[in-house]
Design a protein around this motif. Structure first.
Motif, PDB file in Angstrom:
ATOM      1  N   ALA A 518      12.104  29.236  25.444  1.00  0.00           N
ATOM      2  CA  ALA A 518      11.919  30.868  25.229  1.00  0.00           C
ATOM      3  C   ALA A 518      11.893  31.071  24.581  1.00  0.00           C
ATOM      4  CB  ALA A 518      13.797  31.089  25.561  1.00  0.00           C
ATOM      5  N   VAL A 519      10.290  31.333  23.975  1.00  0.00           N
ATOM      6  CA  VAL A 519      10.042  32.249  23.257  1.00  0.00           C
ATOM      7  C   VAL A 519      10.631  33.276  22.388  1.00  0.00           C
ATOM      8  CG1 VAL A 519       7.801  33.189  21.850  1.00  0.00           C
ATOM      9  CG2 VAL A 519       7.761  31.050  23.253  1.00  0.00           C
ATOM     10  N   LYS A 520      11.615  33.418  21.658  1.00  0.00           N
ATOM     11  CA  LYS A 520      12.574  34.635  21.488  1.00  0.00           C
ATOM     12  C   LYS A 520      11.665  35.797  20.172  1.00  0.00           C
ATOM     13  CE  LYS A 520      15.572  35.419  23.826  1.00  0.00           C
ATOM     14  NZ  LYS A 520      16.048  35.751  24.583  1.00  0.00           N
ATOM     15  N   VAL A 521      12.003  36.897  19.579  1.00  0.00           N
ATOM     16  CA  VAL A 521      11.947  37.450  18.536  1.00  0.00           C
ATOM     17  C   VAL A 521      12.102  36.998  17.555  1.00  0.00           C
ATOM     18  CG1 VAL A 521      11.933  39.928  19.924  1.00  0.00           C
ATOM     19  CG2 VAL A 521      14.043  39.162  18.663  1.00  0.00           C
ATOM     20  N   VAL A 522      13.215  36.622  17.174  1.00  0.00           N
ATOM     21  CA  VAL A 522      13.755  35.834  16.395  1.00  0.00           C
ATOM     22  C   VAL A 522      12.747  34.619  15.931  1.00  0.00           C
ATOM     23  CG1 VAL A 522      15.715  35.436  14.872  1.00  0.00           C
ATOM     24  CG2 VAL A 522      15.848  36.879  16.643  1.00  0.00           C
ATOM     25  N   GLY A 523      12.424  34.044  17.045  1.00  0.00           N
ATOM     26  CA  GLY A 523      11.406  32.863  16.484  1.00  0.00           C
ATOM     27  C   GLY A 523       9.778  33.506  15.654  1.00  0.00           C
ATOM     28  N   ILE A 524      10.084  34.263  16.801  1.00  0.00           N
ATOM     29  CA  ILE A 524       8.334  34.454  16.176  1.00  0.00           C
ATOM     30  C   ILE A 524       8.458  34.516  14.786  1.00  0.00           C
ATOM     31  CG2 ILE A 524       6.909  36.157  17.035  1.00  0.00           C
ATOM     32  CD1 ILE A 524       7.333  36.453  19.915  1.00  0.00           C
ATOM     33  N   VAL A 525       9.443  35.853  14.188  1.00  0.00           N
ATOM     34  CA  VAL A 525       9.836  36.661  13.477  1.00  0.00           C
ATOM     35  C   VAL A 525       9.667  35.866  12.121  1.00  0.00           C
ATOM     36  CG1 VAL A 525      11.172  38.634  11.833  1.00  0.00           C
ATOM     37  CG2 VAL A 525       9.854  38.842  14.131  1.00  0.00           C
ATOM     38  N   ALA A 526      10.531  34.561  12.655  1.00  0.00           N
ATOM     39  CA  ALA A 526      11.064  33.593  11.142  1.00  0.00           C
ATOM     40  C   ALA A 526       9.757  32.491  11.434  1.00  0.00           C
ATOM     41  CB  ALA A 526      12.076  32.721  12.724  1.00  0.00           C
ATOM     42  N   THR A 527       9.167  32.350  12.209  1.00  0.00           N
ATOM     43  CA  THR A 527       7.750  31.567  12.232  1.00  0.00           C
ATOM     44  C   THR A 527       6.581  32.374  11.104  1.00  0.00           C
ATOM     45  OG1 THR A 527       8.102  30.796  14.290  1.00  0.00           O
ATOM     46  CG2 THR A 527       5.424  30.451  13.101  1.00  0.00           C
ATOM     47  N   ALA A 528       6.469  33.760  11.408  1.00  0.00           N
ATOM     48  CA  ALA A 528       5.148  34.733  10.537  1.00  0.00           C
ATOM     49  C   ALA A 528       6.332  34.062   9.268  1.00  0.00           C
ATOM     50  CB  ALA A 528       4.983  35.382  11.076  1.00  0.00           C
ATOM     51  N   LEU A 529       7.725  34.388   8.442  1.00  0.00           N
ATOM     52  CA  LEU A 529       7.766  35.144   7.318  1.00  0.00           C
ATOM     53  C   LEU A 529       7.624  33.513   6.663  1.00  0.00           C
ATOM     54  CD1 LEU A 529       8.894  37.199   5.842  1.00  0.00           C
ATOM     55  CD2 LEU A 529      11.482  36.788   6.976  1.00  0.00           C
ATOM     56  N   LEU A 530       8.473  32.642   7.282  1.00  0.00           N
ATOM     57  CA  LEU A 530       8.626  31.630   6.574  1.00  0.00           C
ATOM     58  C   LEU A 530       7.334  30.917   6.126  1.00  0.00           C
ATOM     59  CD1 LEU A 530      11.478  29.137   8.783  1.00  0.00           C
ATOM     60  CD2 LEU A 530      11.378  31.061   6.462  1.00  0.00           C
ATOM     61  N   SER A 531       6.051  31.083   7.079  1.00  0.00           N
ATOM     62  CA  SER A 531       4.731  30.972   6.625  1.00  0.00           C
ATOM     63  C   SER A 531       4.063  31.463   5.588  1.00  0.00           C
ATOM     64  CB  SER A 531       3.870  31.206   7.882  1.00  0.00           C
ATOM     65  OG  SER A 531       4.690  30.012   8.759  1.00  0.00           O
ATOM     66  N   GLY A 689     -10.660  35.122   2.521  1.00  0.00           N
ATOM     67  CA  GLY A 689      -9.868  36.841   1.792  1.00  0.00           C
ATOM     68  C   GLY A 689      -9.910  37.726   2.757  1.00  0.00           C
ATOM     69  N   SER A 690     -10.477  37.222   4.161  1.00  0.00           N
ATOM     70  CA  SER A 690     -10.118  38.321   5.139  1.00  0.00           C
ATOM     71  C   SER A 690      -8.537  38.510   5.438  1.00  0.00           C
ATOM     72  CB  SER A 690     -10.954  38.502   6.219  1.00  0.00           C
ATOM     73  OG  SER A 690     -11.208  37.256   6.999  1.00  0.00           O
ATOM     74  N   ASP A 691      -8.070  39.096   6.062  1.00  0.00           N
ATOM     75  CA  ASP A 691      -6.893  39.393   6.824  1.00  0.00           C
ATOM     76  C   ASP A 691      -6.806  38.190   7.875  1.00  0.00           C
ATOM     77  OD1 ASP A 691      -5.697  41.373   5.474  1.00  0.00           O
ATOM     78  OD2 ASP A 691      -6.149  43.134   7.157  1.00  0.00           O
ATOM     79  N   ARG A 692      -8.056  37.773   8.666  1.00  0.00           N
ATOM     80  CA  ARG A 692      -7.811  36.716   9.618  1.00  0.00           C
ATOM     81  C   ARG A 692      -7.982  35.158   9.083  1.00  0.00           C
ATOM     82  NH1 ARG A 692      -6.061  37.988  14.639  1.00  0.00           N
ATOM     83  NH2 ARG A 692      -4.884  38.701  12.861  1.00  0.00           N
ATOM     84  N   PHE A 693      -8.309  34.817   7.679  1.00  0.00           N
ATOM     85  CA  PHE A 693      -8.246  33.961   7.081  1.00  0.00           C
ATOM     86  C   PHE A 693      -6.829  34.121   6.804  1.00  0.00           C
ATOM     87  CE2 PHE A 693      -9.214  31.042   3.349  1.00  0.00           C
ATOM     88  CZ  PHE A 693      -9.480  30.092   4.103  1.00  0.00           C
ATOM     89  N   ALA A 694      -6.589  34.823   6.499  1.00  0.00           N
ATOM     90  CA  ALA A 694      -4.800  35.260   5.959  1.00  0.00           C
ATOM     91  C   ALA A 694      -4.148  33.871   6.682  1.00  0.00           C
ATOM     92  CB  ALA A 694      -4.843  35.962   5.198  1.00  0.00           C
ATOM     93  N   SER A 695      -4.433  34.666   7.934  1.00  0.00           N
ATOM     94  CA  SER A 695      -3.710  34.480   9.252  1.00  0.00           C
ATOM     95  C   SER A 695      -4.289  32.947   9.855  1.00  0.00           C
ATOM     96  CB  SER A 695      -4.040  35.481  10.839  1.00  0.00           C
ATOM     97  OG  SER A 695      -3.963  36.905  10.455  1.00  0.00           O
ATOM     98  N   LEU A 696      -4.948  32.321  10.289  1.00  0.00           N
ATOM     99  CA  LEU A 696      -5.317  31.018   9.880  1.00  0.00           C
ATOM    100  C   LEU A 696      -4.855  30.042   8.955  1.00  0.00           C
ATOM    101  CD1 LEU A 696      -7.569  29.322  11.265  1.00  0.00           C
ATOM    102  CD2 LEU A 696      -8.588  29.502   9.281  1.00  0.00           C
ATOM    103  N   ILE A 697      -4.598  30.613   7.580  1.00  0.00           N
ATOM    104  CA  ILE A 697      -4.203  29.576   6.536  1.00  0.00           C
ATOM    105  C   ILE A 697      -2.144  29.864   7.000  1.00  0.00           C
ATOM    106  CG2 ILE A 697      -2.958  29.879   4.856  1.00  0.00           C
ATOM    107  CD1 ILE A 697      -5.744  30.245   3.383  1.00  0.00           C
ATOM    108  N   GLU A 698      -1.417  30.340   7.564  1.00  0.00           N
ATOM    109  CA  GLU A 698      -0.221  30.752   7.323  1.00  0.00           C
ATOM    110  C   GLU A 698      -0.118  29.646   8.965  1.00  0.00           C
ATOM    111  OE1 GLU A 698       0.484  34.992   7.641  1.00  0.00           O
ATOM    112  OE2 GLU A 698       0.181  35.139   5.576  1.00  0.00           O
ATOM    113  N   LEU A 699      -0.751  30.208  10.089  1.00  0.00           N
ATOM    114  CA  LEU A 699      -0.629  29.288  11.342  1.00  0.00           C
ATOM    115  C   LEU A 699      -1.041  27.825  10.880  1.00  0.00           C
ATOM    116  CD1 LEU A 699      -0.380  28.713  14.493  1.00  0.00           C
ATOM    117  CD2 LEU A 699      -2.730  29.387  14.264  1.00  0.00           C
TER     118      LEU A 699
END
Length: 807
Positions: A518-531, A689-699
Motif C-alpha cells: 500500500a503506497v501511503k501518504v507518509v511513505g511518499i513524503v518520506a521518500t521524497a524528503l529523505l532523497s 540545473g532544471s527542476d526536472r534534472f533535480a527530480s531525476l537526481i533525487e529519484l
C-alpha cells in the motif's frame, strides 16, 4: 381465498417491517454486479432450510438492493414464489430437518426446456450469530451459530439479544441451462443440482463459522494419544532418564502452553473494541481484494501470511475477516506476548503461543508439530508471520522457513483438503510502536514487552495515525507449487530437498507480500524528503516530487495487488505533515519543509515500506544521471546485470526475463514526466540545473544506499580475497557505519548486517563467488559486476570506502 391471501400478505409485510426495524444484518454479495446477473435472467433463490424469518430477511435485502424479490414470484413461468428450500424443519422447536426434493426446483428444469431466458439459482445463507464457538455455556450455545440446525427458539433469542450479529451471504448463481446442457437425464439433472447446492452450503458454513470446534482439552488429549507424540515421549523418557508418566506430563504441559482457546465472546469483545479503535485512533480501514479469501475459503484450508509491522497486526486481520463474514484464524504468536491478562485474552481470541527457538527440546518440537498438523487436519484457518518478528526498519525482513516447513510436512501427511497460502500487506501511516522503533533505530536496546505497554496506547490518542490499509495479495496454492518445485513431494523426499523448497516458498511469499504494498501518504513524503541533502526542501519542489512519485507508482503496473493513495500532491503533503510533524518554515525566498535528525530516522521506516516500488526506476535514473546521453539497450543491459541483487534485497516481483519490458515502460514514463528526452533512440537527461534534472537526481538517491552497500562488499573482496563470510559481513557493516557518520545518513538499516548477508548469498547463487573452507573466493565475472556497481556512485563515496578498507 383471495381475501385470506390478502390478509396473509398484510401480516407478512407487517411482520417483515417490524423485523427489519429491529435487526441490522450484515449483507454480502447482494447486488446485480456482484451476482453477475443479466437483465434477461430469471432469478430463483434457494435457502438451505425452510424458514419464514429467513425468507423475510432475504426478501428485504433483495428489495433494498434492487434485485428480484423472492416473494414476487416469476410471472413468466407462472411461479408464485421465486424461492425454494432444500430442507424442512420438523418438531415443535424446528430442531430436526427433513431433506426433500422441492417441487418448484423440479419445475424449473421443465420451464428451462421451454424458455429462451436463462434461469439462475442464487444460493443465500443466513447465520444467526455467525462465528465459531467452542464454549460449553448454555447461554452462548443458544445465541451462537454452530453446526447444528438453528432452531426457531435460537433465532428468537438471537433476534432479541444480538440483532447486529446476523449475516446474510448471497453466492454465485448456478445456471439451470448449464446443468441441462451437460446432462440429458432429467432425474440426474435434479440430483446434480441438489448435490451441488448441499456441498455449497456445507462449504459456505465452514468458511463463515469455521470448522466444528471441539473442546480444547479433547484436542490436547487426541494429540498426546497420537503415534508421533507417543514416540517423542518415549525418546524423552529415555534421554532424560525419567518415567513415561513424567515425560507425558511434560508433553501435556507443552500442549497447554501452546494451544489456543478461541472464544466467540472474546472475539466479539475485540470486534467492538477494535471498531472503536480504528474509528478513533485511525481514520478507518481500507481493504482490497477480500474477494480472494471468499473465493477459496469454502474449499481450501487458508493459511494467512501477513507482513509484520506492529503488535496490532494480530488483531487487525481477525477484525477484517470477522467484519467481512469470515471466521478469524488461529494465530501463531511469540511467547513474549503470553503476558498476565493479555496472554489469556489473546489465547481466547485465537492466538497459540510458540517459543522463539525449539533448539534443545525435541519433545516441544514434536508437540508443536502435532498441534499444527491437528489445526490443518481439522480445517482451522491459521495465521503466522514468516518474518519471525516485527520489522523495525520498515522493510520486509528475510523470511524464516520454520512454520512453512511444518505446514509442508503436515500437508505431506494429509493432503485431503488443499491449502491456500494468502499473502497480506498491512499499510500503516503511523504504527503504534513508532516511538519505540525510533529509539531502537537510534541505537538503544530493544525493550521486553510488558503489560503496561497496553496503557501507553492511550497516550497515543493525541497523535494522528491516518488510515490503515489491508491488501490481500495473490494466493499461492500449495499443491501447485509443490508439484512444480518438488514433483515427488508425496513420496517423502529427503530433508534437503524439502528445505530447499521451503526456502523457495518463503521467498515467493515475501515477494507476493511486497507485490501487495500500500503506497501511503507518509511513505511518499518520506521518500521524497529523505532523497534531499539534510532532509530540507523547498515546498514547491517537494510537491513536484510527490506528484512525480505518485504518478510513477500509479503507472508502473507493479502488480495487480498493490494500491496507491488517490490524493493530490497537496493533500498528501498536508496529511503527512499532520501525521509525522515535519516542520514548515516561511522564508523571504519561499517556504521550506524539513525533518529533524530524529524524525528522519523514523521517516526511513515509512520510506522503506515502499522503496521496492521505486527500486528499478531509481536504478535507471542513476544510470541516466551518470551517462547524460545513452540508449534504451544500454539501460536495459545495465539493469539486467544488477537486477538479481536488487530482487533479492527488495523481493521484487519481476522475473529476470521481464526486466527488459519493465525498463522500457519506465523509460517511457520518464519521457512522459519530462525527466528525459527521447530522440532518435537516444535517451537524454533533462537539462542540467532544471527542476526536472533535480527530480531525476533525487529519484536516483532512493537506491543509492543499496548500491553503496554492494560496492563496499565488492571493494573488500577485490582488496583481500581470503576473508571468511563472517568477517566479510562484519567488516562491510563497519565501513557502512563509518560512511553513515561521514555523510550524515539517518538510516540505521544502512549498516544492517543481514543486508550484506543477502548480497553475499546472491553472489554465491549467481556463481560470482564461492566459499571454500568458509573463505570467500571470487569467480569469473565478479570484476565486471564490481565495475557496474560502482558506475553510478559518486567519486568521493568510492574514495572513502577505499580509505576505510585497510582499517
Amino acid at each position: 381465498m383471495e381475501f385470506i391471501d390478502r390478509v396473509k400478505s398484510y401480516q407478512y409485510h407487517a411482520t417483515r417491517w417490524l423485523l427489519s426495524t429491529w435487526i441490522k444484518p450484515t449483507i454480502l454479495g447482494c447486488s446485480i454486479d456482484e451476482l453477475q446477473l443479466d437483465s434477461s435472467d430469471l432469478v430463483c433463490y434457494v435457502l438451505p432450510f425452510r424458514s419464514t424469518v429467513d425468507l423475510m430477511v432475504t426478501d428485504k435485502a433483495c428489495e433494498q438492493a434492487g434485485l428480484p424479490r423472492p416473494v414476487d414470484g416469476i410471472a413468466s413461468l407462472g411461479e408464485k414464489r421465486a424461492i425454494f428450500f432444500l430442507g424442512h424443519p420438523e418438531g415443535r422447536f424446528g430442531r430436526k430437518t427433513l431433506r426433500q426434493q422441492s417441487e418448484r426446483m423440479v419445475r424449473l428444469f421443465a420451464h428451462q426446456e421451454n424458455n429462451e431466458c436463462d434461469i439462475k439459482i442464487v444460493p443465500a445463507s443466513l447465520f444467526w450469530g455467525h462465528q465459531p464457538d467452542q464454549e460449553k455455556s448454555i447461554f452462548k450455545l443458544i445465541l451462537s451459530e454452530n453446526w447444528t440446525v438453528t432452531s426457531r427458539f435460537k433465532k428468537l433469542l438471537a433476534i432479541l439479544f444480538h440483532p447486529n450479529h446476523i449475516l446474510l451471504q448471497f453466492s454465485t448463481p448456478l445456471s439451470i441451462r448449464t446443468i441441462t446442457a451437460n446432462e440429458d437425464n432429467h432425474e440426474k439433472q435434479v440430483r446434480k443440482l441438489l448435490r451441488v447446492l448441499r456441498v455449497h452450503f456445507n462449504n459456505q458454513k465452514q468458511a463463515i463459522i469455521g470448522p466444528d470446534l471441539s473442546h480444547r482439552r479433547t484436542l490436547i488429549d487426541s494429540m498426546i494419544r497420537g503415534n508421533d507424540i507417543r514416540h517423542a515421549i518415549e525418546k524423552e523418557a529415555s534421554r532424560k532418564d525419567i518415567t513415561l508418566m513424567q515425560a507425558e506430563k511434560k508433553a501435556v504441559a507443552h500442549a497447554n502452553e501452546i494451544a489456543s482457546n478461541q472464544s466467540f465472546r472474546v472475539i466479539r469483545m475485540f470486534h467492538v473494541l477494535l471498531r472503536w479503535l480504528w474509528n478513533n485512533l485511525y481514520d478507518g480501514i481500507e481493504v482490497h481484494n477480500i474477494d480472494r479469501v471468499k473465493k477459496f475459503a469454502p474449499t481450501h484450508e487458508i493459511v494467512y501470511i501477513p507482513c509484520h509491522r506492529s503488535h496490532i497486526d494480530y488483531l487487525l486481520l481477525s477484525y477484517v475477516l470477522y467484519h467481512n463474514g469470515l471466521t478469524p484464524p488461529h494465530i501463531a504468536a511469540g511467547n513474549n506476548l503470553n503476558l498476565p491478562i493479555i496472554g489469556p485474552l489473546l489465547r481466547r481470541a485465537g492466538a497459540f503461543f510458540m517459543r522463539r527457538s525449539f533448539h534443545g527440546d525435541a519433545l516441544y518440537r514434536a508437540v508443536f508439530d502435532e498441534y499444527i498438523h491437528q489445526m490443518f487436519s481439522r480445517g482451522y484457518s491459521v495465521e503466522y508471520f514468516i518474518e519471525g518478528s516485527r520489522s523495525r526498519t520498515g522493510r520486509t525482513l528475510n523470511p524464516r522457513t520454520g512454520m512453512l516447513s511444518m505446514t509442508v510436512r503436515s500437508f505431506q501427511k494429509n493432503s485431503s483438503r488443499p491449502i491456500c497460502l494468502m499473502p497480506i500487506y498491512f499499510g500503516y501511516e503511523r504504527v503504534l510502536e513508532s516511538s519505540t522503533y525510533m529509539s531502537e533505530l537510534s541505537g538503544k536496546d530493544k525493550k521486553s514487552e510488558s503489560i503496561f505497554d497496553v496503557f501507553r496506547i492511550f497516550g497515543s490518542f493525541k497523535y494522528s495515525f491516518g488510515q490503515v490499509t489491508v491488501n490481500f495479495g495473490e494466493p499461492l496454492l500449495l499443491t501447485e507449487f509443490l508439484d512444480q518445485e518438488l514433483p515427488d513431494w508425496q513420496q517423502q523426499p529427503n530433508n534437503a530437498d524439502v528445505s530447499r523448497v521451503c526456502f523457495s516458498l518463503a521467498n515467493e511469499l515475501a515477494t507476493r507480500i511486497n507485490s501487495a504494498t500500500a503506497v501511503k501518504v507518509v511513505g511518499i513524503v518520506a521518500t521524497a524528503l529523505l532523497s534531499t541533502p539534510r532532509q530540507t526542501i523547498e515546498e514547491k519542489h517537494l510537491l513536484n516530487q510527490i506528484e512525480l512519485l505518485t504518478e510513477l507508482a500509479r503507472s508502473l503496473e507493479y502488480s495487480n495487488d498493490y494500491s496507491v493513495t488517490p490524493l493530490s500532491a497537496e493533500k498528501i503533503l498536508e496529511s503527512a505533515a499532520t501525521i509525522t510533524g515535519i516542520s514548515r518554515k516561511e522564508h523571504p525566498f519561499g517556504v521550506t519543509i524539513s525533518a529533524s535528525a530524529e524524525l528522519s530516522i523514523l521517516l526511513t521506516y515509512y520510506s522503506n515500506n515502499i522503496s521496492h516500488i521505486f527500486a528499478l526506476p531509481s536504478l535507471i535514473a542513476g544510470y541516466i544521471k551518470t551517462e547524460r546521453v545513452t540508449t534504451p539497450d544500454k539501460i536495459v543491459s545495465f539493469c539486467e546485470n544488477l537486477y538479481p541483487f536488487l530482487k533479492a534485497e527488495y523481493f521484487l516481483r519481476c522475473s529476470p526475463a521481464e526486466v527488459e519490458v519493465q525498463c522500457r515502460l519506465i523509460i517511457k514514463l520518464f519521457a512522459a514526466t519530462r525527466l528525459v528526452i527521447i530522440d532518435d533512440n537516444n535517451v537524454t537527461a533533462a537539462t542540467h540545473g532544471s527542476d526536472r534534472f533535480a527530480s531525476l537526481i533525487e529519484l536516483a538517491e532512493i537506491v543509492e544506499p543499496t548500491l553503496e552497500r554492494f560496492h563496499i562488499v565488492s571493494a573488500l573482496l577485490i582488496h583481500e580475497e581470503n576473508r571468511s563470510v563472517h568477517h566479510l559481513e562484519s567488516d562491510a557493516a563497519a565501513i557502512a557505519q563509518q560512511l553513515s557518520a561521514i555523510y550524515g545518513i539517518n538510516s540505521p538499516d544502512f549498516f544492517e548486517r543481514s543486508l550484506f548477508s543477502t548480497f553475499i548469498n546472491t553472489l554465491k547463487s549467481e556463481g560470482l563467488v564461492s566459499t571454500e573452507d568458509n573463505l570467500v573466493k571470487k569467480q569469473v565475472g565478479f570484476p565486471d559486476l564490481a565495475q557496474l556497481i560502482s558506475h553510478t556512485l559518486a567519486a568521493d563515496v568510492q574514495y572513502n570506502v577505499l580509505q576505510a578498507i585497510p582499517h
